[in-house]
Design an enzyme around this catalytic site. Structure first.
Site, PDB file in Angstrom:
ATOM      1  CD  GLU A  69     -12.330 -53.529   8.996  1.00 59.06           C
ATOM      2  OE1 GLU A  69     -11.658 -53.595   7.962  1.00 59.06           O
ATOM      3  OE2 GLU A  69     -11.832 -53.560  10.133  1.00 59.06           O
TER       4      GLU A  69
HETATM    5  C1  NOJ Z   1      -8.794 -53.859   7.520  1.00 59.61           C
HETATM    6  C2  NOJ Z   1      -8.434 -53.274   8.855  1.00 59.61           C
HETATM    7  O1  NOJ Z   1      -9.096 -53.998   9.849  1.00 59.61           O
HETATM    8  C3  NOJ Z   1      -8.784 -51.801   8.989  1.00 59.61           C
HETATM    9  O2  NOJ Z   1      -8.247 -51.332  10.177  1.00 59.61           O
HETATM   10  C4  NOJ Z   1      -8.297 -51.033   7.790  1.00 59.61           C
HETATM   11  O3  NOJ Z   1      -8.642 -49.670   7.920  1.00 59.61           O
HETATM   12  C5  NOJ Z   1      -8.900 -51.626   6.544  1.00 59.61           C
HETATM   13  N1  NOJ Z   1      -8.479 -53.012   6.421  1.00 59.61           N
HETATM   14  C6  NOJ Z   1      -8.508 -50.882   5.264  1.00 59.61           C
HETATM   15  O4  NOJ Z   1      -7.168 -51.092   4.984  1.00 59.61           O
END
Ligand code: NOJ
Length: 570
Positions: A414
Site C-alpha cells: 500500500e
Molecule cells: C491502511 C489500510 O490497510 C487501508 O485499508 C486504508 O485504505 C489505508 N490505510 C488508507 O487509510
C-alpha cells in the site's frame, strides 16, 4: 491510520523544522531532494489494490454472513456521515469492468482480500461453507489470470465474522487462531492452484490499536493498555499457524509464498544530535512495524517494547507485563514464518522523547512509548489529516526493514494519497507528485540494496475509507458514489502511473515532465464527463421513480374518471 488524539498532539506540537536535518542520511550519497532517473529491475511488478469490505458492497448478498464492519458501520455515529460499505463500489458485480481498468493501466498484479464471512458466514468452517462466495472469488481470480494480472491475496483485511466477535470476543480470544487457520486452509484448498502470493493479515497494527484500544474501528472496543497487545499476540500466533499450514500441507504442490502485510510510518528524530530523540524515533518504529515484524523474523517482541511496557506495568503495581510473552516453543514456531514481507506505507513523523505518567488509569499503547509526534507544517497534506507527503521517509523505512530483518523480499502492498470528498477533481496533480516522488524514493532504496520486488498503488478505486466513510478518496479512479451504478472515471494519475509502468521507471527529465503535462491535459475531458454525470443520475431518477409514479397516478385517475362516467350513466 493515526488516531485523532495523536493527530491533535501533532498539531499542537507542530514545529517548523529544517528539512536539511535529514541530509545526514548515510544509506546513500544522494540527498533526499534530488530526483533519480533510472529504471527498476527487470520483472519488477507494478500493481494496485483494494480490499473486500472497502470495495465489494453486496454486504448481504448470496449467503454472505455479517462481518464486524457491517455491524459497526450500521451503528449511528461511528462513521463519518454514517456511511456504510453496504454497496460501496459494487465491486461484487463489476469484476469485468474493474479488470478492464487494470488492463488499461497495464498492471502486473492486483491486490485484493477475501471476505471471511462471504466464504464462511459464521466464521466456523464446520458450520457452513458458502459456495456462492467461493464462486465469486473463482471468477475474479480466473478473470485476472486470463488477463495476465497476478492476483495477490490478503486473507484478513479487517472483516472478522460478527459471530466470532459476539461468541468469543474476536481477537481478544485465542480460539481465533484455529478458526482463522481453518478459513485460510479452505482458501489454500480452493484457490491455491492459482494463487501464488498470500498475505495472512493486512495491517494488524490497525486491527489491534484501532479495533481494541481506541475503538475507532470495528469492533469498537476501548480496552486501553491491554486490548491491543492481546489482539496482536493472537494475530501473530494465527499468522504463524497459517504459514505452517501452508508450509506443511500445500507448499510442495502449490509452490506459492505466504507473507504478511505490515504498515509503518517512518519516525525521524527531531534532533539528530540528541540521543534521546534518536532512541524515541527508533522506539516509534519498533512499536509500529517492529511489534509484528520482530517476532516474525526474530521470534520475539522488540526488546524496547518488553522493557518499556514491562517497566510501566511494574510501576502500575501489576504482577506481569501488559505485553504478553511467548514461550520458548512459541518463539521458535513463530520465527521465520515469512516468505516475503508486505509493506504498507503512507507518511512520516518527527519524533521527540516525552515522558508520560505511568498511572494505571492513563495506561495505553500511546503513553507506553514515551514520545511525542510532530509534523513539519511545510509538508503537503492534500487529503487525510494524518497523511503528509514525506517521500524520503519511505526510503528510510525500506532501509530499516533491510537492516533489521536480514534484507527480506519486500512487496510494497500500500502506498498512495487521498483527497477530500468535496473535491470532485479528476486532475489530481498532487497524487501524480506523490506517486512520482514515493516511487522514486523506492527506486533509490532498491539502489541501496533493498530487495523490493513489487509496488502496489493504493488504491485502484475510491472506496469506503473505514471510519472516514467516503469522505477520503484514495483511488486512481474516481467513483461516483451518488450514482447507484457507481461509475468509475480515470483521474490524471492513471495516465501518469501508466507511463511509470510502461517505462518501468523514469527515463529522463524531459519525458517524465511530458507525461505529467499530458496527464493533466487529458483529465479535463474526463472532468467534463463527470460534470455531466448528475444529468445521468437525474435521468435515472426520471426513469426509475418519476415515470412509474406518473404511470400509476394516470392509471388511478383514469379508473376514477371511468367510475365517475359509469355512475353518471346509471
Ligand atoms: C491502511 C489500510 O490497510 C487501508 O485499508 C486504508 O485504505 C489505508 N490505510 C488508507 O487509510
Amino acid at each position: 491510520m493515526l488516531p485523532r488524539c495523536a493527530i491533535s498532539v501533532c498539531h499542537v506540537f507542530v514545529l517548523v523544522l529544517c528539512l536539511s536535518s535529514a541530509e545526514d542520511f548515510d544509506w546513500t550519497k544522494n540527498d533526499h531532494g534530488s530526483f533519480y532517473y533510472g529504471t527498476f529491475p527487470a520483472g519488477f511488478s507494478w500493481g494496485a489494490g483494494g480490499s473486500a469490505y472497502q470495495t465489494e458492497g453486496a454486504w448481504d448478498k448470496d449467503g454472505k454472513g455479517l462481518s464486524i464492519w457491517d455491524v459497526f458501520s450500521h451503528k449511528k455515529g461511528r462513521i463519518q456521515q454514517n456511511d456504510t460499505g453496504d454497496s460501496s463500489c459494487e465491486g461484487y458485480h463489476k469484476i469485468k469492468d474493474d479488470v478492464g481498468l487494470m488492463k488499461e493501466l497495464k498492471l502486473n498484479h492486483y491486490r485484493f482480500s477475501i471476505s471471511w464471512p462471504r466464504l464462511i458466514p459464521t466464521g466456523i468452517k464446520s458450520d457452513h461453507i458458502n459456495e456462492k462466495g467461493i464462486q465469486y472469488y473463482n471468477e475474479l481470480i480466473d478473470h485476472l489470470l486470463e488477463n495476465k494480472i497476478t492476483p495477490i491475496v490478503t486473507l484478513y483485511h479487517w472483516d472478522l465474522p460478527q459471530f466470532l466477535q459476539e461468541r468469543y470476543g474476536g481477537w481478544q480470544n485465542i480460539s481465533m487462531v484455529n478458526h482463522f487457520n481453518e478459513f485460510a486452509n479452505l482458501c489454500f484448498e480452493r484457490f491455491g492452484n492459482r494463487i501464488k502470493y498470500w498475505m495472512t493479515f493486512n495491517n494488524p497494527w490497525s486491527v489491534a490499536v484501532e479495533g481494541y484500544e481506541t475503538g475507532e474501528h470495528a469492533p469498537g472496543l476501548r480496552l486501553r493498555g491491554t486490548g491491543a497487545y492481546k489482539a496482536a499476540h493472537h494475530i501473530i500466533k494465527a499468522h504463524a499457524k497459517v504459514w505452517h499450514t501452508y508450509d506443511t500441507q500445500w507448499r510442495a504442490k502449490q509452490k506459492g509464498l505466504v507473507g504478511i502485510s505490515l504498515s509503518g510510518d517512518w519516525g525521524e528524530p527531531v534532533d539528530i544530535t540528541n540521543q534521546k530523540d534518536i532512541e524515541a524515533a527508533e522506539r516509534y518504529v519498533q512499536f509500529y512495524l517492529g511489534w509484528f515484524a520482530t517476532p516474525i523474523f526474530h521470534g520475539d517482541y522488540p526488546q524496547v517494547m518488553k522493557d518499556f511496557i514491562g517497566r510501566k506495568s511494574v510501576q502500575q503495581g501489576l504482577g506481569t507485563s501488559r505485553l504478553p510473552s511467548f514461550s520458548p516453543q512459541e518463539k521458535s514456531y513463530i520465527k521465520g514464518t515469512c516468505d516475503f514481507l508486505g509493506v504498507g506505507h503512507f507518511t512520516t513523523r518527527y519524533i521527540t522523547q516525552k515522558n508520560h505518567p505511568s498511572a494505571r488509569s492513563s495506561s495505553s499503547y500511546f503513553t507506553d512509548r514515551d514520545l511525542a509526534e510532530l509534523v513539519d507544517p511545510r509538508w503537503p497534506d492534500p487529503g487525510s489529516e494524518w497523511l503528509y507527503s514525506v517521500p524520503w521517509g519511505f526510503r528510510r523505512l525500506l532501509n530499516f526493514v533491510k537492516s533489521q530483518y536480514g534484507n527480506p523480499m519486500i512487496y510494497v502492498t500500500e502506498n498512495g494519497v487521498s483527497e477530500k470528498m468535496l473535491c470532485t477533481e479528476l486532475c489530481d496533480d498532487w497524487r501524480i507528485q506523490y506517486f512520482k516522488d514515493y516511487t522514486n524514493e523506492m527506486l533509490k532504496a532498491i539502489k541501496d540494496g533493498v530487495n523490493v520486488k513489487g509496488y502496489t498503488a493504493w488504491s485502484l478505486l475510491d472506496k469506503f475509507e473505514w471510519d472516514e466513510g467516503y469522505s477520503e478518496r484514495f483511488g486512481l479512479y474516481y467513483v461516483d458514489f451518488r450514482n447507484k451504478n457507481k461509475p468509475r472515471y480515470p483521474k490524471a494519475s492513471v495516465q501518469f502511473y501508466k507511463r511509470i509502468i510502461s517505462s518501468n521507471g523514469f527515463p529522463n527529465q524531459r519525458e517524465v515532465e511530458n507525461w505529467r503535462r499530458k496527464a493533466v491535459e487529458t483529465c479535463s475531458t474526463s472532468n467534463q464527463l463527470l460534470a455531466a454525470d448528475p444529468l445521468t443520475s437525474h435521468m435515472e431518477m426520471v426513469t426509475e421513480i418519476v415515470v412509474p409514479t406518473v404511470c400509476t397516478l394516470s392509471i388511478l385517475l383514469s379508473a376514477v374518471f371511468l367510475m365517475f362516467l359509469l355512475r353518471r350513466r346509471n
